[in-house]
Design a protein around this motif. Structure first.
Motif, PDB file in Angstrom:
ATOM      1  N   LEU A   1      14.554  -1.226  -6.130  1.00  0.00           N
ATOM      2  CA  LEU A   1      13.805   0.023  -6.153  1.00  0.00           C
ATOM      3  C   LEU A   1      12.353  -0.278  -6.506  1.00  0.00           C
ATOM      4  O   LEU A   1      12.039  -0.574  -7.660  1.00  0.00           O
ATOM      5  CB  LEU A   1      14.427   0.985  -7.164  1.00  0.00           C
ATOM      6  CG  LEU A   1      13.775   2.361  -7.311  1.00  0.00           C
ATOM      7  CD1 LEU A   1      13.837   3.143  -6.002  1.00  0.00           C
ATOM      8  CD2 LEU A   1      14.456   3.141  -8.436  1.00  0.00           C
ATOM      9  N   LYS A   2      11.466  -0.224  -5.508  1.00  0.00           N
ATOM     10  CA  LYS A   2      10.075  -0.609  -5.713  1.00  0.00           C
ATOM     11  C   LYS A   2       9.100   0.568  -5.600  1.00  0.00           C
ATOM     12  O   LYS A   2       8.006   0.506  -6.164  1.00  0.00           O
ATOM     13  CB  LYS A   2       9.680  -1.675  -4.682  1.00  0.00           C
ATOM     14  CG  LYS A   2      10.421  -3.000  -4.817  1.00  0.00           C
ATOM     15  CD  LYS A   2       9.928  -3.997  -3.780  1.00  0.00           C
ATOM     16  CE  LYS A   2      10.620  -5.349  -3.933  1.00  0.00           C
ATOM     17  NZ  LYS A   2      10.147  -6.332  -2.909  1.00  0.00           N
TER      18      LYS A   2
ATOM     19  N   ALA B   1       0.815  -1.221   0.000  1.00  0.00           N
ATOM     20  CA  ALA B   1       0.000   0.000   0.000  1.00  0.00           C
ATOM     21  C   ALA B   1       0.847   1.269   0.000  1.00  0.00           C
ATOM     22  O   ALA B   1       0.322   2.368  -0.204  1.00  0.00           O
ATOM     23  CB  ALA B   1      -0.931   0.006   1.209  1.00  0.00           C
ATOM     24  N   LEU B   2       2.155   1.136   0.226  1.00  0.00           N
ATOM     25  CA  LEU B   2       3.033   2.306   0.201  1.00  0.00           C
ATOM     26  C   LEU B   2       3.317   2.667  -1.250  1.00  0.00           C
ATOM     27  O   LEU B   2       4.006   1.940  -1.964  1.00  0.00           O
ATOM     28  CB  LEU B   2       4.339   2.026   0.951  1.00  0.00           C
ATOM     29  CG  LEU B   2       5.328   3.198   1.012  1.00  0.00           C
ATOM     30  CD1 LEU B   2       4.762   4.348   1.832  1.00  0.00           C
ATOM     31  CD2 LEU B   2       6.677   2.763   1.580  1.00  0.00           C
ATOM     32  N   LYS B   3       2.814   3.808  -1.670  1.00  0.00           N
ATOM     33  CA  LYS B   3       2.895   4.187  -3.080  1.00  0.00           C
ATOM     34  C   LYS B   3       3.940   5.254  -3.369  1.00  0.00           C
ATOM     35  O   LYS B   3       4.326   5.442  -4.529  1.00  0.00           O
ATOM     36  CB  LYS B   3       1.523   4.698  -3.553  1.00  0.00           C
ATOM     37  CG  LYS B   3       0.395   3.692  -3.374  1.00  0.00           C
ATOM     38  CD  LYS B   3       0.675   2.384  -4.103  1.00  0.00           C
ATOM     39  CE  LYS B   3      -0.474   1.385  -3.946  1.00  0.00           C
ATOM     40  NZ  LYS B   3      -0.177   0.081  -4.596  1.00  0.00           N
ATOM     41  N   VAL B   4       4.424   5.939  -2.330  1.00  0.00           N
ATOM     42  CA  VAL B   4       5.411   6.988  -2.560  1.00  0.00           C
ATOM     43  C   VAL B   4       6.096   7.340  -1.235  1.00  0.00           C
ATOM     44  O   VAL B   4       5.496   7.234  -0.160  1.00  0.00           O
ATOM     45  CB  VAL B   4       4.745   8.248  -3.173  1.00  0.00           C
ATOM     46  CG1 VAL B   4       3.825   8.932  -2.173  1.00  0.00           C
ATOM     47  CG2 VAL B   4       5.775   9.223  -3.708  1.00  0.00           C
TER      48      VAL B   4
ATOM     49  N   LYS C   1      22.557   9.619  -5.241  1.00  0.00           N
ATOM     50  CA  LYS C   1      23.649   8.975  -5.978  1.00  0.00           C
ATOM     51  C   LYS C   1      23.559   7.453  -5.884  1.00  0.00           C
ATOM     52  O   LYS C   1      23.876   6.738  -6.848  1.00  0.00           O
ATOM     53  CB  LYS C   1      25.003   9.421  -5.406  1.00  0.00           C
ATOM     54  CG  LYS C   1      25.396  10.843  -5.722  1.00  0.00           C
ATOM     55  CD  LYS C   1      26.756  11.104  -5.092  1.00  0.00           C
ATOM     56  CE  LYS C   1      27.226  12.513  -5.313  1.00  0.00           C
ATOM     57  NZ  LYS C   1      28.544  12.747  -4.649  1.00  0.00           N
ATOM     58  N   ALA C   2      23.119   6.944  -4.738  1.00  0.00           N
ATOM     59  CA  ALA C   2      23.105   5.498  -4.505  1.00  0.00           C
ATOM     60  C   ALA C   2      21.985   4.798  -5.262  1.00  0.00           C
ATOM     61  O   ALA C   2      22.163   3.671  -5.738  1.00  0.00           O
ATOM     62  CB  ALA C   2      22.986   5.214  -3.010  1.00  0.00           C
ATOM     63  N   ILE C   3      20.825   5.438  -5.376  1.00  0.00           N
ATOM     64  CA  ILE C   3      19.675   4.730  -5.942  1.00  0.00           C
ATOM     65  C   ILE C   3      19.298   5.187  -7.342  1.00  0.00           C
ATOM     66  O   ILE C   3      18.563   4.478  -8.041  1.00  0.00           O
ATOM     67  CB  ILE C   3      18.439   4.815  -5.012  1.00  0.00           C
ATOM     68  CG1 ILE C   3      17.916   6.250  -4.907  1.00  0.00           C
ATOM     69  CG2 ILE C   3      18.778   4.266  -3.633  1.00  0.00           C
ATOM     70  CD1 ILE C   3      16.605   6.354  -4.108  1.00  0.00           C
ATOM     71  N   LYS C   4      19.790   6.331  -7.788  1.00  0.00           N
ATOM     72  CA  LYS C   4      19.416   6.806  -9.126  1.00  0.00           C
ATOM     73  C   LYS C   4      19.834   5.835 -10.231  1.00  0.00           C
ATOM     74  O   LYS C   4      19.083   5.663 -11.213  1.00  0.00           O
ATOM     75  CB  LYS C   4      20.024   8.192  -9.378  1.00  0.00           C
ATOM     76  CG  LYS C   4      19.545   8.835 -10.691  1.00  0.00           C
ATOM     77  CD  LYS C   4      18.032   9.033 -10.701  1.00  0.00           C
ATOM     78  CE  LYS C   4      17.555   9.659 -11.997  1.00  0.00           C
ATOM     79  NZ  LYS C   4      16.079   9.788 -12.040  1.00  0.00           N
ATOM     80  N   PRO C   5      20.979   5.163 -10.133  1.00  0.00           N
ATOM     81  CA  PRO C   5      21.332   4.196 -11.184  1.00  0.00           C
ATOM     82  C   PRO C   5      20.309   3.085 -11.372  1.00  0.00           C
ATOM     83  O   PRO C   5      20.259   2.462 -12.446  1.00  0.00           O
ATOM     84  CB  PRO C   5      22.679   3.634 -10.696  1.00  0.00           C
ATOM     85  CG  PRO C   5      23.262   4.727  -9.866  1.00  0.00           C
ATOM     86  CD  PRO C   5      22.086   5.344  -9.170  1.00  0.00           C
TER      87      PRO C   5
ATOM     88  N   ASP D   1      11.962   7.640 -13.981  1.00  0.00           N
ATOM     89  CA  ASP D   1      10.615   8.008 -13.540  1.00  0.00           C
ATOM     90  C   ASP D   1      10.298   7.528 -12.122  1.00  0.00           C
ATOM     91  O   ASP D   1       9.148   7.540 -11.697  1.00  0.00           O
ATOM     92  CB  ASP D   1       9.573   7.447 -14.509  1.00  0.00           C
ATOM     93  CG  ASP D   1       9.585   5.913 -14.582  1.00  0.00           C
ATOM     94  OD1 ASP D   1      10.472   5.284 -13.947  1.00  0.00           O
ATOM     95  OD2 ASP D   1       8.723   5.357 -15.281  1.00  0.00           O
ATOM     96  N   LYS D   2      11.337   7.136 -11.366  1.00  0.00           N
ATOM     97  CA  LYS D   2      11.072   6.631 -10.012  1.00  0.00           C
ATOM     98  C   LYS D   2      11.854   7.346  -8.936  1.00  0.00           C
ATOM     99  O   LYS D   2      11.494   7.286  -7.761  1.00  0.00           O
ATOM    100  CB  LYS D   2      11.376   5.134  -9.947  1.00  0.00           C
ATOM    101  CG  LYS D   2      10.120   4.284  -9.883  1.00  0.00           C
ATOM    102  CD  LYS D   2      10.397   2.900  -9.328  1.00  0.00           C
ATOM    103  CE  LYS D   2       9.096   2.152  -9.133  1.00  0.00           C
ATOM    104  NZ  LYS D   2       8.992   0.962  -9.983  1.00  0.00           N
ATOM    105  N   VAL D   3      12.951   8.005  -9.286  1.00  0.00           N
ATOM    106  CA  VAL D   3      13.760   8.722  -8.300  1.00  0.00           C
ATOM    107  C   VAL D   3      13.815  10.186  -8.711  1.00  0.00           C
ATOM    108  O   VAL D   3      14.324  10.523  -9.784  1.00  0.00           O
ATOM    109  CB  VAL D   3      15.183   8.139  -8.201  1.00  0.00           C
ATOM    110  CG1 VAL D   3      16.008   8.942  -7.211  1.00  0.00           C
ATOM    111  CG2 VAL D   3      15.131   6.670  -7.780  1.00  0.00           C
ATOM    112  N   PHE D   4      13.288  11.039  -7.833  1.00  0.00           N
ATOM    113  CA  PHE D   4      13.200  12.467  -8.100  1.00  0.00           C
ATOM    114  C   PHE D   4      14.036  13.217  -7.064  1.00  0.00           C
ATOM    115  O   PHE D   4      14.213  12.753  -5.933  1.00  0.00           O
ATOM    116  CB  PHE D   4      11.748  12.937  -8.039  1.00  0.00           C
ATOM    117  CG  PHE D   4      10.865  12.310  -9.091  1.00  0.00           C
ATOM    118  CD1 PHE D   4      10.503  13.017 -10.224  1.00  0.00           C
ATOM    119  CD2 PHE D   4      10.390  11.005  -8.942  1.00  0.00           C
ATOM    120  CE1 PHE D   4       9.687  12.444 -11.197  1.00  0.00           C
ATOM    121  CE2 PHE D   4       9.582  10.421  -9.903  1.00  0.00           C
ATOM    122  CZ  PHE D   4       9.235  11.142 -11.034  1.00  0.00           C
ATOM    123  N   LEU D   5      14.521  14.383  -7.473  1.00  0.00           N
ATOM    124  CA  LEU D   5      15.352  15.206  -6.585  1.00  0.00           C
ATOM    125  C   LEU D   5      14.859  16.642  -6.632  1.00  0.00           C
ATOM    126  O   LEU D   5      14.592  17.185  -7.714  1.00  0.00           O
ATOM    127  CB  LEU D   5      16.817  15.141  -7.025  1.00  0.00           C
ATOM    128  CG  LEU D   5      17.823  16.011  -6.255  1.00  0.00           C
ATOM    129  CD1 LEU D   5      17.938  15.542  -4.800  1.00  0.00           C
ATOM    130  CD2 LEU D   5      19.189  15.972  -6.940  1.00  0.00           C
TER     131      LEU D   5
END
Length: 632
Positions: free
Chosen positions: A290-291, A185-188, A314-318, A324-328
């Motif tokens: 990355l879910k 249920a965790l969407k963001v 830096k760790a998760i953007k790759p 479309d999943k990691v925003f800064l």
């Protein structure tokens, strides 16, 4: 005299008894007349039987509404009671609530005390690590978040079953933990100014130098469940208080801090050993799939956790293959200012309310997109970066900019700073670093850490640096007046060739924007020295962050370390300055400049003056590597 009858006496005694009865009912029920929300205090069971206290706020008439969850060590009741009001907005206006987003978005607001704090059961551990070598129990913040979300979606009838988690600082560390084996249920997740790595550059150390002004936080956070034990002041000026104690370890001993578990761990782990590495959240998340979509929010002048958000990005953007999943988001804020007025910071003005822009134009559409059943598509770019100097928001596809090129700006003879490689003149500049007179990190008298009662702690990163530049124990290299804009986007790298007459040393490097001598319309900004990026490095870790070693006295040695991320334009008419010094007190503990096994227990005789030399000769050139972007 008229005799007193029995009836009169009885009536008098009865009246006395009746008047002595309590006028307070055994149980009082509030009518909550006119309230636009309902409040529910609940205890949520975890898998180990511990119950966690949460406050649930549901707007009247809500139906199929998403949930915005914050988990906190800072008292859920207090964070939902900023005012005594029948309206949701006033009770939420303050830490840790993006109020417009909650109220205007029709969200169900849930704030939960983490285990061991305030209304929740269980044991408290500072930044409790995941189950494993550092946590032998079967529970952690990941499991607690999972169990909390599971209960919320099953027990709040007004919800659509979608949950977002967000928070600032410690409350921002917890949305990172939620990404480990997340609930369906965790969407963001929106970690804002998160605590990520307490040794590399967040709350406890920066590159090995201890942030001793955070000792009161450790004391109050861990001494009691409800922050009832309070640190006390002994001097009006924190500079004097820390100087009198000598070392941070000695001050902790005098204050009884050794009773507190986390303080004992800090004393045991002054170096970057496995205890720090294994709980650093950027390393943890780099090893996880990355879910869940993530928006990392970073403050360019975060005076507390300036390292964490960028490190996690830096760790998760790759892992974000489709971008479309990691925003800064990077804003011109102090720690947590994104939920407050963002029109200015200290003396620096931004021409608009950048905090309100973030909440309405970035955060709200982003959350709506993932959490609402009928929300329009989000127009939020992968990177939203405020550009200081020009005061403009930039919509970017990636960070750092692909056009950024590492470009040295060199220290030169005559205290000059230039893009040209030094070719002659003196080979070094020197100063004497005296631990008995450490360089203040801001103008004295120095206030304690805090946000209320007139304290200006949130502003210190934008303090005018000209007082330091005039001290004999600080060297300042300055460029010529710029005739064209100079833009940097990324992390500047300090590259010092330096020597010390001692056997240990700290090196503080500050990259500064020097304003014109006079500024029309803002006379107070004339000659202002605005720090764009600055940090400290403890010399004993030059070869290894885990194994400290003495420095060879008198020998020029290289020191290379990253400064915090900047997105700044040095405008024409300004100058670029770099300051170098060897103390930053009392924010950081003093380096005795004599190598000792553990600086927490340095003795008075260990603190010795040292001659510090910064080299800028051919073959021994100190410089700052700027992430330079060519301006159109």
């Amino acid at each position: 005299m008229k005799p007193i009858t029995f009836a009169v006496l009885f009536a008098s005694l009865l009246g006395s008894l009746l008047s002595a009865q309590s006028e307070t009912p055994a149980t009082f029920t509030s009518t909550n007349d006119g309230f636009d929300y309902t409040r529910r205090d609940v205890l949520i069971p975890m898998r180990d039987g511990v119950k966690l206290h949460a406050v649930i706020l549901v707007q009247k008439g809500a139906s199929h509404a998403p949930i915005l969850l914050t988990r906190t060590p800072y008292n859920a009741t207090e964070l939902t009671s900023h005012a005594q009001s029948s309206h949701l907005g006033p009770i939420l206006w303050g830490y840790d609530n993006a109020t417009e987003v909650v109220v205007e978005g029709g969200y169900i607001r849930v704030i939960e005390d983490i285990r061991g704090r305030y209304g929740s059961e269980g044991d408290y551990v500072m930044n409790r690590p995941l189950q494993g070598p550092l946590n032998p129990t079967k529970v952690d913040h990941a499991t607690d978040t999972y169990d909390t979300i599971d209960w919320l979606v099953k027990n709040i009838p007004e919800t659509n079953g979608k949950v977002g988690i967000l928070g600032i600082s410690y409350d921002g560390f917890l949305p990172l933990m939620a990404l480990v084996n997340p609930h369906p249920a965790l969407k963001v997740s929106v970690p804002m100014n998160p605590m990520v790595d307490g040794w590399m550059g967040d709350d406890w150390f920066h590159n090995g130098a201890f942030r001793q002004q955070n000792m009161p936080y450790i004391y109050e956070q861990e001494a009691t469940r409800n922050n009832e034990a309070k640190w006390w002041t002994s001097h009006f000026d924190d500079y004097d208080m820390f100087m009198q104690a000598g070392s941070a370890g000695e001050l902790g001993r005098r204050r009884g801090l050794d009773q507190v578990g986390f303080w004992r761990k800090i004393l045991e782990h002054p170096s970057y050993d496995s205890w720090w590495r294994e709980q650093a959240m950027d390393r943890v998340l780099a090893a996880q799939p990355l879910k869940v979509p993530v928006m990392l929010v970073h403050s360019l002048w975060d005076q507390e956790d300036i390292y964490g958000a960028i490190a996690v990005y830096k760790a998760i953007k790759p892992k974000d293959i489709n971008n479309d999943k990691v925003f800064l988001v990077m804003g011109p804020w102090h720690h947590g200012q994104e939920i407050d007025d963002g029109s200015s910071l200290g003396a620096i003005k931004f021409d608009s309310d950048t905090g309100l822009y973030f909440r309405r134009e970035i955060l709200r559409p982003f959350l709506d997109h993932y959490l609402k059943d009928d929300a329009p598509a989000s127009n939020v770019p992968p990177v939203s970066a405020f550009e200081t100097g020009t005061n403009k928001w930039r919509r970017l596809q990636a960070w750092p900019l692909a056009t950024a090129r590492p470009t040295p700006i060199y220290f030169s003879s005559g205290l000059k700073l230039s893009m040209a490689t030094p070719s002659g003149g003196t080979s070094f500049d020197e100063y004497i670093s005296d631990p008995s007179r450490p360089v203040p990190f801001r103008a004295r008298p120095i206030q304690p850490v805090g946000y209320d009662h007139g304290l200006t702690w949130p502003q210190w990163l934008v303090d005018d640096q000209r007082e330091a530049s005039g001290r004999p124990d600080v060297v300042a290299f300055t460029s010529d007046v710029l005739t064209a804009p100079v833009k940097i986007s990324g992390q500047p790298m300090a590259n010092l060739i330096a020597s010390t007459s001692g056997t240990d040393s700290d090196w503080v490097v500050k990259l500064i924007d020097v304003y014109p001598d006079e500024v029309a319309g803002q006379s107070n900004m004339g000659g202002y020295q605005l720090a764009v990026s600055m940090d400290v490095f403890r010399g004993r870790y030059r070869e290894s962050l885990e194994t400290p070693k003495p420095i060879e006295a008198g020998k020029p040695l290289p020191y290379r370390f990253a400064l915090p991320t900047a997105n700044h334009v040095f405008l024409p008419g300004h100058r670029i300055m770099v300051q170098v010094q060897s103390s930053w007190f009392p924010l950081y503990d003093r380096n005795p400049q004599t190598f000792v096994p553990n600086i927490f227990w340095a003795k008075p005789a260990d603190y010795q003056k040292a001659v510090q030399r910064i080299f800028h000769a051919p073959g021994q050139t100190s410089f700052i590597e700027l992430p330079l972007v060519t301006m159109p």
